[in-house]
Design a protein around this motif. Structure first.
Motif, PDB file in Angstrom:
ATOM      1  N   THR A  59       0.817  -1.209   0.000  1.00  0.00           N
ATOM      2  CA  THR A  59       0.000   0.000   0.000  1.00  0.00           C
ATOM      3  C   THR A  59       0.858   1.270   0.000  1.00  0.00           C
ATOM      4  OG1 THR A  59      -0.187  -0.175   2.386  1.00  0.00           O
ATOM      5  CG2 THR A  59      -2.024  -1.026   1.089  1.00  0.00           C
ATOM      6  N   ARG A  60       2.121   1.154   0.399  1.00  0.00           N
ATOM      7  CA  ARG A  60       2.996   2.338   0.416  1.00  0.00           C
ATOM      8  C   ARG A  60       3.790   2.490  -0.875  1.00  0.00           C
ATOM      9  NH1 ARG A  60       2.592   3.731   6.018  1.00  0.00           N
ATOM     10  NH2 ARG A  60       0.755   2.470   6.480  1.00  0.00           N
ATOM     11  N   ARG A  61       3.700   1.483  -1.719  1.00  0.00           N
ATOM     12  CA  ARG A  61       4.554   1.392  -2.896  1.00  0.00           C
ATOM     13  C   ARG A  61       4.341   2.567  -3.869  1.00  0.00           C
ATOM     14  NH1 ARG A  61       9.292  -0.235  -3.884  1.00  0.00           N
ATOM     15  NH2 ARG A  61       9.607   0.092  -6.097  1.00  0.00           N
ATOM     16  N   LEU A  62       3.083   2.855  -4.146  1.00  0.00           N
ATOM     17  CA  LEU A  62       2.773   3.881  -5.140  1.00  0.00           C
ATOM     18  C   LEU A  62       3.328   5.237  -4.699  1.00  0.00           C
ATOM     19  CD1 LEU A  62       1.243   4.202  -7.819  1.00  0.00           C
ATOM     20  CD2 LEU A  62      -0.759   4.851  -6.512  1.00  0.00           C
ATOM     21  N   ARG A  63       3.156   5.524  -3.411  1.00  0.00           N
ATOM     22  CA  ARG A  63       3.656   6.783  -2.873  1.00  0.00           C
ATOM     23  C   ARG A  63       5.151   6.931  -3.143  1.00  0.00           C
ATOM     24  NH1 ARG A  63       1.302   9.411   1.910  1.00  0.00           N
ATOM     25  NH2 ARG A  63       2.683  11.109   2.449  1.00  0.00           N
ATOM     26  N   LYS A  64       5.849   5.819  -2.968  1.00  0.00           N
ATOM     27  CA  LYS A  64       7.291   5.817  -3.168  1.00  0.00           C
ATOM     28  C   LYS A  64       7.649   6.038  -4.643  1.00  0.00           C
ATOM     29  CE  LYS A  64      11.285   3.207  -1.710  1.00  0.00           C
ATOM     30  NZ  LYS A  64      11.778   1.906  -1.293  1.00  0.00           N
ATOM     31  N   ILE A  65       6.899   5.364  -5.516  1.00  0.00           N
ATOM     32  CA  ILE A  65       7.168   5.490  -6.956  1.00  0.00           C
ATOM     33  C   ILE A  65       6.963   6.931  -7.424  1.00  0.00           C
ATOM     34  CG2 ILE A  65       6.472   4.718  -9.267  1.00  0.00           C
ATOM     35  CD1 ILE A  65       5.322   2.207  -8.017  1.00  0.00           C
ATOM     36  N   LEU A  66       5.958   7.591  -6.826  1.00  0.00           N
ATOM     37  CA  LEU A  66       5.590   8.932  -7.293  1.00  0.00           C
ATOM     38  C   LEU A  66       6.544  10.018  -6.818  1.00  0.00           C
ATOM     39  CD1 LEU A  66       1.719   8.854  -6.759  1.00  0.00           C
ATOM     40  CD2 LEU A  66       2.999   8.382  -8.850  1.00  0.00           C
ATOM     41  N   LYS A  67       7.236   9.742  -5.749  1.00  0.00           N
ATOM     42  CA  LYS A  67       8.047  10.775  -5.098  1.00  0.00           C
ATOM     43  C   LYS A  67       8.945  11.582  -6.044  1.00  0.00           C
ATOM     44  CE  LYS A  67       9.003  11.077  -0.328  1.00  0.00           C
ATOM     45  NZ  LYS A  67       9.267  10.251   0.841  1.00  0.00           N
ATOM     46  N   PRO A  68       9.744  10.905  -6.902  1.00  0.00           N
ATOM     47  CA  PRO A  68      10.653  11.664  -7.762  1.00  0.00           C
ATOM     48  C   PRO A  68       9.945  12.631  -8.716  1.00  0.00           C
ATOM     49  CG  PRO A  68      11.057   9.279  -7.920  1.00  0.00           C
ATOM     50  CD  PRO A  68       9.859   9.455  -7.079  1.00  0.00           C
ATOM     51  N   LEU A  69       8.641  12.407  -8.972  1.00  0.00           N
ATOM     52  CA  LEU A  69       7.915  13.265  -9.907  1.00  0.00           C
ATOM     53  C   LEU A  69       7.747  14.680  -9.373  1.00  0.00           C
ATOM     54  CD1 LEU A  69       5.077  10.835 -11.041  1.00  0.00           C
ATOM     55  CD2 LEU A  69       7.036  11.593 -12.391  1.00  0.00           C
ATOM     56  N   ALA A  70       7.848  14.822  -8.060  1.00  0.00           N
ATOM     57  CA  ALA A  70       7.618  16.131  -7.431  1.00  0.00           C
ATOM     58  C   ALA A  70       8.589  17.190  -7.950  1.00  0.00           C
ATOM     59  CB  ALA A  70       7.728  16.007  -5.917  1.00  0.00           C
ATOM     60  N   GLU A  71       9.734  16.740  -8.466  1.00  0.00           N
ATOM     61  CA  GLU A  71      10.704  17.691  -9.017  1.00  0.00           C
ATOM     62  C   GLU A  71      10.185  18.341 -10.289  1.00  0.00           C
ATOM     63  OE1 GLU A  71      14.863  16.567  -9.872  1.00  0.00           O
ATOM     64  OE2 GLU A  71      14.570  15.220  -8.144  1.00  0.00           O
ATOM     65  N   HIS A  72       9.346  17.596 -11.019  1.00  0.00           N
ATOM     66  CA  HIS A  72       8.955  18.048 -12.357  1.00  0.00           C
ATOM     67  C   HIS A  72       7.516  18.542 -12.459  1.00  0.00           C
ATOM     68  CE1 HIS A  72      12.662  16.181 -13.620  1.00  0.00           C
ATOM     69  NE2 HIS A  72      12.285  15.043 -13.057  1.00  0.00           N
ATOM     70  N   TYR A  73       6.682  18.173 -11.486  1.00  0.00           N
ATOM     71  CA  TYR A  73       5.263  18.501 -11.626  1.00  0.00           C
ATOM     72  C   TYR A  73       4.699  19.174 -10.368  1.00  0.00           C
ATOM     73  CZ  TYR A  73       5.589  15.621 -15.745  1.00  0.00           C
ATOM     74  OH  TYR A  73       5.959  15.121 -16.965  1.00  0.00           O
ATOM     75  N   ASP A  74       3.709  20.038 -10.595  1.00  0.00           N
ATOM     76  CA  ASP A  74       3.012  20.686  -9.484  1.00  0.00           C
ATOM     77  C   ASP A  74       1.748  19.913  -9.116  1.00  0.00           C
ATOM     78  OD1 ASP A  74       4.816  22.962  -9.664  1.00  0.00           O
ATOM     79  OD2 ASP A  74       3.711  23.501 -11.482  1.00  0.00           O
ATOM     80  N   VAL A  75       1.130  19.326 -10.128  1.00  0.00           N
ATOM     81  CA  VAL A  75      -0.134  18.614  -9.912  1.00  0.00           C
ATOM     82  C   VAL A  75      -0.082  17.269 -10.635  1.00  0.00           C
ATOM     83  CG1 VAL A  75      -2.625  18.638 -10.368  1.00  0.00           C
ATOM     84  CG2 VAL A  75      -1.476  20.754  -9.696  1.00  0.00           C
ATOM     85  N   LEU A  76      -0.407  16.209  -9.897  1.00  0.00           N
ATOM     86  CA  LEU A  76      -0.503  14.881 -10.501  1.00  0.00           C
ATOM     87  C   LEU A  76      -1.940  14.395 -10.334  1.00  0.00           C
ATOM     88  CD1 LEU A  76       0.471  12.138 -11.587  1.00  0.00           C
ATOM     89  CD2 LEU A  76       1.293  11.602  -9.306  1.00  0.00           C
ATOM     90  N   LEU A  77      -2.554  14.022 -11.464  1.00  0.00           N
ATOM     91  CA  LEU A  77      -3.923  13.511 -11.411  1.00  0.00           C
ATOM     92  C   LEU A  77      -3.927  12.032 -11.763  1.00  0.00           C
ATOM     93  CD1 LEU A  77      -5.952  16.449 -12.730  1.00  0.00           C
ATOM     94  CD2 LEU A  77      -6.994  14.690 -11.318  1.00  0.00           C
ATOM     95  N   LEU A  78      -4.416  11.206 -10.861  1.00  0.00           N
ATOM     96  CA  LEU A  78      -4.492   9.775 -11.120  1.00  0.00           C
ATOM     97  C   LEU A  78      -5.913   9.453 -11.570  1.00  0.00           C
ATOM     98  CD1 LEU A  78      -2.762   8.639  -7.791  1.00  0.00           C
ATOM     99  CD2 LEU A  78      -1.678   8.800 -10.044  1.00  0.00           C
ATOM    100  N   ASP A  79      -6.047   8.892 -12.756  1.00  0.00           N
ATOM    101  CA  ASP A  79      -7.374   8.458 -13.191  1.00  0.00           C
ATOM    102  C   ASP A  79      -7.507   6.978 -12.832  1.00  0.00           C
ATOM    103  OD1 ASP A  79      -9.907   8.506 -14.253  1.00  0.00           O
ATOM    104  OD2 ASP A  79      -9.233   8.045 -16.284  1.00  0.00           O
ATOM    105  N   CYS A  80      -8.352   6.689 -11.858  1.00  0.00           N
ATOM    106  CA  CYS A  80      -8.412   5.338 -11.291  1.00  0.00           C
ATOM    107  C   CYS A  80      -9.481   4.475 -11.958  1.00  0.00           C
ATOM    108  CB  CYS A  80      -8.729   5.410  -9.797  1.00  0.00           C
ATOM    109  SG  CYS A  80      -7.520   6.366  -8.876  1.00  0.00           S
ATOM    110  N   PRO A  81      -9.238   3.162 -11.994  1.00  0.00           N
ATOM    111  CA  PRO A  81     -10.284   2.260 -12.469  1.00  0.00           C
ATOM    112  C   PRO A  81     -11.365   2.122 -11.399  1.00  0.00           C
ATOM    113  CG  PRO A  81      -8.347   1.017 -11.794  1.00  0.00           C
ATOM    114  CD  PRO A  81      -8.012   2.461 -11.611  1.00  0.00           C
TER     115      PRO A  81
END
Ligand SMILES: Nc1ncnc2c1ncn2[C@@H]1O[C@H](COP(=O)(O)OP(=O)(O)OP(=O)(O)O)[C@@H](O)[C@H]1O
Ligand SMILES: [Mg+2]
Length: 251
Positions: free
Chosen positions: A103-125
């Protein structure tokens, strides 16, 4: 970086329409915006005219073997990028399960994106699964489209209960009415009464509108082909509310 997830356990309620149009508005406002299409159906990917294919698939992503930056595609719009859907996302649950703290995995994967983006939108199934749980841990807020019926409200209550049980106190749940048909008495009644009982509820309802359906033909967000319609105006006002609630200021 603010992480927003367009989420509802129910299917066909307007999650993707919201993700695509709100992302477009975020980008237009000057925020560096990324949409991650987590749904193997790939509807958001389709609206942005990108091929639904990710090198290495879900496995590469979840294991961390593939850096996200390599997989991100530009869209036709300034400030707006897309991490496409892939058919392998249908087994994202199983892939997550193989990790140590799924359950913590996704948070970890997303972390490096913070350098490049202000807003991340996840479109969920549409589901409640290990993937959704991972989304809840990774997101600052869930944007939850709710069709005004009594059953949808029950589902919403279940979501609030789930947040309480999981002690996800930092996760904002921001429901909003979706596909509202004012000719229907029950829709009018629920839209008028519910927000008074719930402070979390966003105030702008998204109307049922043929322009939103046409997004599939135009393969574009409303802003590109129907910027002046009522639904486009509603998404604009919804975005302003979301930005205000989450302190997404002017860039
Ligand atoms: N406000 C609206 N007015 C009219 N039609 C809409 C509206 N919002 C969405 N739709 C249409 O309803 C269908 C489902 O919408 P959408 O794909 O956004 O829902 P979803 O919750 O993402 O669905 P899924 O659970 O399959 O991912 C689409 O055909 C879309 O064009
Ligand atoms: Mg969808």
């Amino acid at each position: 970086m603010k992480v927003l997830a367009s989420y509802n356990i129910k299917g066909g309620v307007g999650k993707t329409a919201a993700a695509v149009n709100l992302a477009w508005l975020s980008a237009r406002g000057g925020h560096r915006t990324l949409v991650w299409d987590l749904d193997p159906q790939g509807a958001a990917t389709y609206y942005f005219r990108v091929k639904a294919k990710v090198k290495g698939g879900g496995r590469g992503l979840v294991s961390g073997r593939r850096a996200l930056d390599d997989l991100i595609k530009a869209t036709d719009f300034a400030n707006l990028d897309l991490l496409p859907a892939d058919f392998s996302y249908r087994s994202l649950d199983l892939l997550l399960e193989q990790e140590k703290k799924p359950t913590r995995r996704l948070r970890k994967i997303l972390k490096p994106l913070a350098e490049h983006y202000d807003v991340l939108l996840l479109d969920c199934p549409p589901s409640i699964s290990l993937v959704s749980e991972a989304v809840f841990f990774a997101a600052d807020a869930l944007l939850v489209p709710v069709i005004p019926t009594t059953l949808s409200l029950r589902t919403l209550d279940q979501l609030f209960d789930f947040r309480a049980r999981q002690q996800l106190d930092d996760l904002a749940i921001l429901p909003f009415f979706s596909m509202v048909d004012r000719r229907k008495g029950l829709h009018r009644e629920i839209v008028e009464q519910l927000p008074a009982q719930r402070v979390e509820m966003l105030k702008t309802p998204i109307p049922y509108a043929s322009e939103v359906e046409r997004m599939g033909l135009e393969k574009a967000p409303l802003g590109r082909f129907a910027a002046r319609c009522g639904a486009a105006a509603a998404f604009e006002s919804l975005w302003d509310e979301v930005a205000a609630r989450l302190n997404i200021g002017n860039p």
